[in-house]
Write a protein that holds these residues in place. Structure first.
Motif, PDB file in Angstrom:
ATOM      1  N   ASN A 174       0.810  -1.221   0.000  1.00  0.00           N
ATOM      2  CA  ASN A 174       0.000   0.000   0.000  1.00  0.00           C
ATOM      3  C   ASN A 174       0.838   1.263   0.000  1.00  0.00           C
ATOM      4  N   TRP A 175       2.140   1.139  -0.279  1.00  0.00           N
ATOM      5  CA  TRP A 175       3.009   2.318  -0.200  1.00  0.00           C
ATOM      6  C   TRP A 175       2.576   3.405  -1.178  1.00  0.00           C
ATOM      7  N   ASP A 176       2.430   3.052  -2.445  1.00  0.00           N
ATOM      8  CA  ASP A 176       2.120   4.057  -3.471  1.00  0.00           C
ATOM      9  C   ASP A 176       0.749   4.681  -3.260  1.00  0.00           C
ATOM     10  N   ASN A 177      -0.214   3.903  -2.756  1.00  0.00           N
ATOM     11  CA  ASN A 177      -1.577   4.412  -2.591  1.00  0.00           C
ATOM     12  C   ASN A 177      -1.804   5.152  -1.288  1.00  0.00           C
ATOM     13  N   SER A 178      -1.127   4.713  -0.216  1.00  0.00           N
ATOM     14  CA  SER A 178      -1.435   5.259   1.111  1.00  0.00           C
ATOM     15  C   SER A 178      -0.289   5.983   1.796  1.00  0.00           C
ATOM     16  N   LEU A 179       0.934   5.540   1.561  1.00  0.00           N
ATOM     17  CA  LEU A 179       2.063   6.049   2.335  1.00  0.00           C
ATOM     18  C   LEU A 179       2.927   7.074   1.594  1.00  0.00           C
ATOM     19  N   ALA A 180       2.973   6.981   0.278  1.00  0.00           N
ATOM     20  CA  ALA A 180       3.886   7.833  -0.486  1.00  0.00           C
ATOM     21  C   ALA A 180       3.609   9.322  -0.291  1.00  0.00           C
ATOM     22  N   ASN A 182       2.828  10.916   2.276  1.00  0.00           N
ATOM     23  CA  ASN A 182       3.374  11.415   3.539  1.00  0.00           C
ATOM     24  C   ASN A 182       4.844  11.073   3.751  1.00  0.00           C
ATOM     25  N   PHE A 183       5.298   9.990   3.127  1.00  0.00           N
ATOM     26  CA  PHE A 183       6.663   9.545   3.390  1.00  0.00           C
ATOM     27  C   PHE A 183       7.562   9.594   2.158  1.00  0.00           C
ATOM     28  N   GLY A 184       6.989   9.909   0.994  1.00  0.00           N
ATOM     29  CA  GLY A 184       7.805  10.076  -0.199  1.00  0.00           C
ATOM     30  C   GLY A 184       8.146   8.778  -0.898  1.00  0.00           C
ATOM     31  N   THR A 185       9.175   8.813  -1.732  1.00  0.00           N
ATOM     32  CA  THR A 185       9.603   7.660  -2.518  1.00  0.00           C
ATOM     33  C   THR A 185      10.159   6.560  -1.624  1.00  0.00           C
ATOM     34  N   PHE A 186       9.804   5.324  -1.962  1.00  0.00           N
ATOM     35  CA  PHE A 186      10.259   4.201  -1.147  1.00  0.00           C
ATOM     36  C   PHE A 186      11.715   3.873  -1.408  1.00  0.00           C
ATOM     37  N   SER A 187      12.432   3.536  -0.353  1.00  0.00           N
ATOM     38  CA  SER A 187      13.732   2.876  -0.425  1.00  0.00           C
ATOM     39  C   SER A 187      13.859   2.012   0.821  1.00  0.00           C
ATOM     40  N   GLN A 188      14.664   0.976   0.733  1.00  0.00           N
ATOM     41  CA  GLN A 188      14.845   0.105   1.889  1.00  0.00           C
ATOM     42  C   GLN A 188      15.484   0.862   3.052  1.00  0.00           C
ATOM     43  N   THR A 189      16.413   1.738   2.747  1.00  0.00           N
ATOM     44  CA  THR A 189      17.079   2.531   3.793  1.00  0.00           C
ATOM     45  C   THR A 189      16.069   3.401   4.528  1.00  0.00           C
ATOM     46  N   LYS A 190      15.214   4.063   3.782  1.00  0.00           N
ATOM     47  CA  LYS A 190      14.192   4.914   4.399  1.00  0.00           C
ATOM     48  C   LYS A 190      13.218   4.083   5.224  1.00  0.00           C
ATOM     49  N   PHE A 191      12.779   2.968   4.661  1.00  0.00           N
ATOM     50  CA  PHE A 191      11.795   2.138   5.357  1.00  0.00           C
ATOM     51  C   PHE A 191      12.375   1.573   6.654  1.00  0.00           C
ATOM     52  N   ARG A 192      13.633   1.126   6.602  1.00  0.00           N
ATOM     53  CA  ARG A 192      14.276   0.606   7.812  1.00  0.00           C
ATOM     54  C   ARG A 192      14.391   1.705   8.869  1.00  0.00           C
ATOM     55  N   ASP A 235      20.525   6.462   0.566  1.00  0.00           N
ATOM     56  CA  ASP A 235      19.918   5.127   0.496  1.00  0.00           C
ATOM     57  C   ASP A 235      20.684   4.207  -0.436  1.00  0.00           C
ATOM     58  N   GLU A 236      20.163   3.007  -0.636  1.00  0.00           N
ATOM     59  CA  GLU A 236      20.833   1.987  -1.445  1.00  0.00           C
ATOM     60  C   GLU A 236      20.896   2.361  -2.924  1.00  0.00           C
ATOM     61  N   ASN A 237      20.122   3.352  -3.334  1.00  0.00           N
ATOM     62  CA  ASN A 237      20.126   3.806  -4.728  1.00  0.00           C
ATOM     63  C   ASN A 237      21.008   5.026  -4.949  1.00  0.00           C
ATOM     64  N   GLY A 238      21.703   5.452  -3.889  1.00  0.00           N
ATOM     65  CA  GLY A 238      22.556   6.627  -3.990  1.00  0.00           C
ATOM     66  C   GLY A 238      21.801   7.932  -3.861  1.00  0.00           C
ATOM     67  N   GLU A 239      20.523   7.855  -3.442  1.00  0.00           N
ATOM     68  CA  GLU A 239      19.696   9.048  -3.305  1.00  0.00           C
ATOM     69  C   GLU A 239      19.617   9.476  -1.834  1.00  0.00           C
ATOM     70  N   ARG A 240      19.465  10.780  -1.627  1.00  0.00           N
ATOM     71  CA  ARG A 240      19.319  11.289  -0.270  1.00  0.00           C
ATOM     72  C   ARG A 240      17.936  10.938   0.267  1.00  0.00           C
ATOM     73  N   VAL A 241      17.884  10.468   1.501  1.00  0.00           N
ATOM     74  CA  VAL A 241      16.604  10.137   2.137  1.00  0.00           C
ATOM     75  C   VAL A 241      15.946  11.441   2.607  1.00  0.00           C
ATOM     76  N   VAL A 242      14.725  11.675   2.131  1.00  0.00           N
ATOM     77  CA  VAL A 242      13.962  12.852   2.520  1.00  0.00           C
ATOM     78  C   VAL A 242      12.522  12.457   2.758  1.00  0.00           C
ATOM     79  N   PHE A 243      11.857  13.236   3.586  1.00  0.00           N
ATOM     80  CA  PHE A 243      10.412  13.088   3.799  1.00  0.00           C
ATOM     81  C   PHE A 243       9.746  14.375   3.337  1.00  0.00           C
ATOM     82  N   PRO A 244       8.619  14.285   2.640  1.00  0.00           N
ATOM     83  CA  PRO A 244       7.953  15.495   2.100  1.00  0.00           C
ATOM     84  C   PRO A 244       7.636  16.507   3.183  1.00  0.00           C
TER      85      PRO A 244
END
Length: 244
Positions: A174-180, A182-192, A235-244
């Motif tokens: 439900n990340w794309d429909n409910s969580l994105a 408020n929490f932005g793009t998913f990554s394992q680093t962010k989720f952990r 994160d694991e994709n080389g992107e900075r972890v941010v929250f909207p």
């Protein structure tokens, strides 16, 4: 003549009612003598469970998932045996990846939850395995009913339930429909990081608005403190972890 027609009409109604009553009694008798059982499903995860050891502590070597069963017909005054089998397409191995110790519908019960013990095996770090359970016939129950038409072959009916197990940190369904939002793009680093900060491990279920507001505030505050001490979190994709 009119009186005879009326009498015949009334007689036909009485005979019809008698036949319907007899059929109804016969059906109820057959129903009582033919108890059946099926999987109970919920709005969230209606036909499957996805369990990941990665959301918990590193020292957790086993955990429990639950299968819920409900009967058709009357409860009994004794325990009754439930039978299920794993479909050949399943990749998780019984006795190694999972174990079901007892399949019983307790006396006087219409519904029961049966524990499935899941084991944290080394191969789960690199793979996602699953087992599809199917209701089977036992000495006490026959399979219940299917609520999915044949055209919907991509869905599981009430006679089947899918359990997926892994040690990878998976993106919640439900990340794309409910969580994105408020929490932005998913990554394992962010989720952990979210799991560590909030202590919440199940993100696929419903989240009360008040709780979600608290989680958003908590992760933003924690990320700000992290960046003050360590600089940007990457994160694991080389992107900075941010929250909207």
């Amino acid at each position: 003549m009119k009186i005879q027609k009326i009498q015949r009409f009334i007689l036909s109604i009485l005979l019809g009612s008698a036949l319907l009553t007899a059929c109804g009694k016969e059906e109820r008798l057959m129903y009582q003598e033919d108890p059946r059982i099926y999987f109970t499903k919920f709005i969230v995860n209606p036909d499957s469970i996805v369990y990941s050891f990665a959301v918990g502590a590193d020292n957790v070597q086993h955990d429990t998932a639950w299968l819920t069963f409900r009967i058709m017909g009357s409860a009994a005054d004794r325990d009754r045996v439930i039978a299920i089998k794993a479909l050949d397409s399943s990749t998780a191995i019984a006795g190694y990846h999972y174990e079901i110790k007892e399949l019983v519908m307790p006396a006087k019960a219409f519904e029961t939850r049966v524990p499935v013990i899941l084991y944290r095996r080394p191969g789960l770090k690199d793979s996602t395995l699953h087992v599809v359970f199917e209701i089977d016939s036992s000495a006490d129950f026959l399979p219940g009913y299917s609520d999915i038409p044949n055209a919907a072959a991509n869905k599981l009916d009430r006679l089947h339930y899918k359990l997926t197990v892994t040690d990878q940190l998976l993106k919640p369904g439900n990340w794309d429909n409910s969580l994105a939002s408020n929490f932005g793009t998913f990554s394992q680093t962010k989720f952990r990081f979210m799991i560590q900060v909030t202590g919440r491990t199940n993100w696929t279920g419903a989240i009360f608005p008040g709780d979600q507001a608290f989680y958003i505030q908590s992760v933003k505050y924690a990320l700000n403190n992290y960046e003050l001490a360590n600089g940007p979190m990457i994160d694991e994709n080389g992107e900075r972890v941010v929250f909207p």
